[in-house]
Every structure is written in C-alpha cells, then in structure tokens.
Enzyme design. Sequence first.
Site, PDB file in Angstrom:
ATOM      1  N   ILE A   8       0.871  -1.171   0.000  1.00  0.00           N
ATOM      2  CA  ILE A   8       0.000   0.000   0.000  1.00  0.00           C
ATOM      3  C   ILE A   8       0.912   1.226   0.000  1.00  0.00           C
ATOM      4  O   ILE A   8       1.801   1.343   0.859  1.00  0.00           O
ATOM      5  CB  ILE A   8      -0.935  -0.021   1.232  1.00  0.00           C
ATOM      6  CG1 ILE A   8      -1.858  -1.231   1.131  1.00  0.00           C
ATOM      7  CG2 ILE A   8      -1.727   1.265   1.335  1.00  0.00           C
ATOM      8  CD1 ILE A   8      -2.648  -1.509   2.385  1.00  0.00           C
ATOM      9  N   ASN A  10       0.918   4.341   0.874  1.00  0.00           N
ATOM     10  CA  ASN A  10       1.123   5.283   1.970  1.00  0.00           C
ATOM     11  C   ASN A  10       1.772   4.653   3.207  1.00  0.00           C
ATOM     12  O   ASN A  10       1.926   5.309   4.220  1.00  0.00           O
ATOM     13  CB  ASN A  10      -0.188   5.978   2.356  1.00  0.00           C
ATOM     14  CG  ASN A  10      -1.223   5.021   2.901  1.00  0.00           C
ATOM     15  OD1 ASN A  10      -1.088   3.813   2.761  1.00  0.00           O
ATOM     16  ND2 ASN A  10      -2.263   5.557   3.517  1.00  0.00           N
ATOM     17  N   CYS A  11       2.192   3.416   3.121  1.00  0.00           N
ATOM     18  CA  CYS A  11       2.835   2.705   4.233  1.00  0.00           C
ATOM     19  C   CYS A  11       4.297   3.160   4.364  1.00  0.00           C
ATOM     20  O   CYS A  11       5.038   3.194   3.378  1.00  0.00           O
ATOM     21  CB  CYS A  11       2.768   1.202   3.964  1.00  0.00           C
ATOM     22  SG  CYS A  11       3.762   0.197   5.072  1.00  0.00           S
ATOM     23  N   ASP A  12       4.718   3.504   5.577  1.00  0.00           N
ATOM     24  CA  ASP A  12       6.089   3.965   5.807  1.00  0.00           C
ATOM     25  C   ASP A  12       7.125   2.894   5.462  1.00  0.00           C
ATOM     26  O   ASP A  12       8.191   3.208   4.939  1.00  0.00           O
ATOM     27  CB  ASP A  12       6.280   4.415   7.257  1.00  0.00           C
ATOM     28  CG  ASP A  12       5.566   5.723   7.554  1.00  0.00           C
ATOM     29  OD1 ASP A  12       5.245   6.468   6.598  1.00  0.00           O
ATOM     30  OD2 ASP A  12       5.312   5.999   8.742  1.00  0.00           O
ATOM     31  N   LYS A  15       7.604   2.801   1.797  1.00  0.00           N
ATOM     32  CA  LYS A  15       8.417   3.946   1.364  1.00  0.00           C
ATOM     33  C   LYS A  15       9.909   3.672   1.577  1.00  0.00           C
ATOM     34  O   LYS A  15      10.735   3.971   0.720  1.00  0.00           O
ATOM     35  CB  LYS A  15       7.986   5.220   2.102  1.00  0.00           C
ATOM     36  CG  LYS A  15       6.608   5.710   1.679  1.00  0.00           C
ATOM     37  CD  LYS A  15       6.162   6.886   2.518  1.00  0.00           C
ATOM     38  CE  LYS A  15       4.727   7.274   2.170  1.00  0.00           C
ATOM     39  NZ  LYS A  15       4.205   8.331   3.037  1.00  0.00           N
TER      40      LYS A  15
END
Length: 115
Positions: A8, A10-12, A15
């Site tokens: 996903i 927006n998952c840190d 990233k």
Amino acid sequence: MTTTMYGISNCDTIKKAKKHLESTHHAFTFHDYRKDGLDEQLLCQLEALFGWEAMVNKRGTTYRQLTDEQKQSLNKESAIALMLESPAIIKRPILLSGNTALIGYKAADYDALGA
C-alpha cells in the site's frame, strides 16, 4: 529478472523499501493493493509462498481492531477472506524477484537481491 513489490503506497515501510531499491538502482514495479486491486488467485499464490500466518500483520491497526473472537478463529480460509476485504492487514512489503520471495523489509535481504 522481474521484481515486483506488493503493498500500500502510503505505508512507511513500503516507502523505506522503495527508497532502498531505488538507491541501489534495482528496477521494480509496484503493485498497490488499493489502486491495482487484489484478487484471490494472487493472494493464494502469496499464501502458498509464505503461509497465511506470516502474511497477517498483527502489529497493524486493522488487526488490532478485530475482536478477540475474530483473532482466535483465524484460519487459512478466514484469513484470506479478511485480506481480500482489508488489504491493509497484509504484512508489507511483499517482494517477488526471480526465485526470491521476501515478506517484510530488511535492508540486508534487499542488498542480497543485487548479488
């Protein structure tokens, strides 16, 4: 060698993993469960590689919001149904690269991809 990262956007952790691959110039495609979809066939293929227990992110908000009864009654079938319904419960990232399959992010494992 084709490399695909699943997760996903927006998952840190996603990233961090993306940044690692980009910094080592490792080409990859990103499959976002929310934007690109998640079907039962793909989920079953991933489950065959990792097992449903390893795929359920027990540290995330989605899992913590389950009732105690839901947590205790999880099995392969109910976990797959839950992952299809709420992809955020899947541990991230999942990386498939050639014959290598990784779940979660560890820099050393990602470094080994380039070897």
